[in-house]
Design a protein around this motif. Structure first.
Motif, PDB file in Angstrom:
ATOM      1  N   LEU A  88       0.826  -1.209   0.000  1.00 50.39           N
ATOM      2  CA  LEU A  88       0.000   0.000   0.000  1.00 50.39           C
ATOM      3  C   LEU A  88       0.861   1.259   0.000  1.00 50.39           C
ATOM      4  O   LEU A  88       0.539   2.240  -0.674  1.00 50.39           O
ATOM      5  N   MET A  89       1.945   1.242   0.761  1.00 55.59           N
ATOM      6  CA  MET A  89       2.838   2.410   0.790  1.00 55.59           C
ATOM      7  C   MET A  89       3.522   2.634  -0.553  1.00 55.59           C
ATOM      8  O   MET A  89       3.785   3.768  -0.943  1.00 55.59           O
ATOM      9  N   MET A  90       3.803   1.552  -1.257  1.00 55.15           N
ATOM     10  CA  MET A  90       4.485   1.684  -2.548  1.00 55.15           C
ATOM     11  C   MET A  90       3.544   2.154  -3.656  1.00 55.15           C
ATOM     12  O   MET A  90       3.932   2.960  -4.503  1.00 55.15           O
ATOM     13  N   PHE A  91       2.321   1.642  -3.661  1.00 57.84           N
ATOM     14  CA  PHE A  91       1.461   1.847  -4.821  1.00 57.84           C
ATOM     15  C   PHE A  91       0.317   2.833  -4.614  1.00 57.84           C
ATOM     16  O   PHE A  91      -0.367   3.173  -5.574  1.00 57.84           O
ATOM     17  N   SER A  92       0.074   3.276  -3.404  1.00 56.48           N
ATOM     18  CA  SER A  92      -1.044   4.182  -3.170  1.00 56.48           C
ATOM     19  C   SER A  92      -0.532   5.576  -2.825  1.00 56.48           C
ATOM     20  O   SER A  92       0.052   5.786  -1.760  1.00 56.48           O
ATOM     21  N   PRO A  93      -0.780   6.538  -3.693  1.00 57.76           N
ATOM     22  CA  PRO A  93      -0.346   7.905  -3.384  1.00 57.76           C
ATOM     23  C   PRO A  93      -1.081   8.490  -2.171  1.00 57.76           C
ATOM     24  O   PRO A  93      -0.520   9.287  -1.431  1.00 57.76           O
ATOM     25  N   ILE A 106      -1.783   9.227   9.398  1.00 58.38           N
ATOM     26  CA  ILE A 106      -3.086   8.583   9.592  1.00 58.38           C
ATOM     27  C   ILE A 106      -3.024   7.111   9.189  1.00 58.38           C
ATOM     28  O   ILE A 106      -3.489   6.235   9.924  1.00 58.38           O
ATOM     29  N   SER A 107      -2.431   6.821   8.049  1.00 61.35           N
ATOM     30  CA  SER A 107      -2.374   5.425   7.597  1.00 61.35           C
ATOM     31  C   SER A 107      -1.459   4.597   8.499  1.00 61.35           C
ATOM     32  O   SER A 107      -1.754   3.429   8.783  1.00 61.35           O
ATOM     33  N   GLY A 108      -0.374   5.170   8.988  1.00 59.78           N
ATOM     34  CA  GLY A 108       0.492   4.454   9.922  1.00 59.78           C
ATOM     35  C   GLY A 108      -0.198   4.168  11.240  1.00 59.78           C
ATOM     36  O   GLY A 108      -0.041   3.099  11.824  1.00 59.78           O
ATOM     37  N   THR A 109      -0.981   5.127  11.708  1.00 60.80           N
ATOM     38  CA  THR A 109      -1.738   4.927  12.946  1.00 60.80           C
ATOM     39  C   THR A 109      -2.768   3.820  12.779  1.00 60.80           C
ATOM     40  O   THR A 109      -2.907   2.957  13.655  1.00 60.80           O
ATOM     41  N   LEU A 110      -3.471   3.823  11.666  1.00 57.64           N
ATOM     42  CA  LEU A 110      -4.441   2.752  11.407  1.00 57.64           C
ATOM     43  C   LEU A 110      -3.752   1.403  11.264  1.00 57.64           C
ATOM     44  O   LEU A 110      -4.237   0.386  11.771  1.00 57.64           O
ATOM     45  N   PHE A 111      -2.606   1.399  10.593  1.00 53.99           N
ATOM     46  CA  PHE A 111      -1.849   0.163  10.415  1.00 53.99           C
ATOM     47  C   PHE A 111      -1.397  -0.404  11.755  1.00 53.99           C
ATOM     48  O   PHE A 111      -1.318  -1.615  11.934  1.00 53.99           O
ATOM     49  N   LEU A 112      -1.122   0.462  12.712  1.00 52.88           N
ATOM     50  CA  LEU A 112      -0.721   0.029  14.052  1.00 52.88           C
ATOM     51  C   LEU A 112      -1.916  -0.383  14.903  1.00 52.88           C
ATOM     52  O   LEU A 112      -1.864  -1.377  15.629  1.00 52.88           O
TER      53      LEU A 112
END
Length: 70
Positions: free
Chosen positions: A28-33, A41-47
């Protein structure tokens, strides 16, 4: 399901599930801008997603053990 089968699933399935989850996060980090733009926000959700699942399993097991002692 007996205790040995549950233990085998825990020992084999948990690390494989973690690898798949980490691979999904990296992909997701590689392919989603959008994920790259909103990294906090995405790191917090991932955690928080695995943390919430683990906490709910822990609380459910503790409540079950507490109930059986009374």
């Amino acid at each position: 399901m007996d205790a040995e089968t549950k233990f085998a699933l825990l020992v084999i399935g948990l690390p494989l599930g973690g690898l798949v989850y980490c691979g999904l996060g990296i992909a997701l980090m590689m392919f989603s801008p959008m994920v790259r733009e909103h990294s906090l926000i995405s790191g917090t959700l991932f955690l928080l997603i695995p943390l919430a699942i683990a906490a709910s399993i822990w609380i459910r097991a503790s409540a079950k053990a507490y109930q059986s002692h009374q």
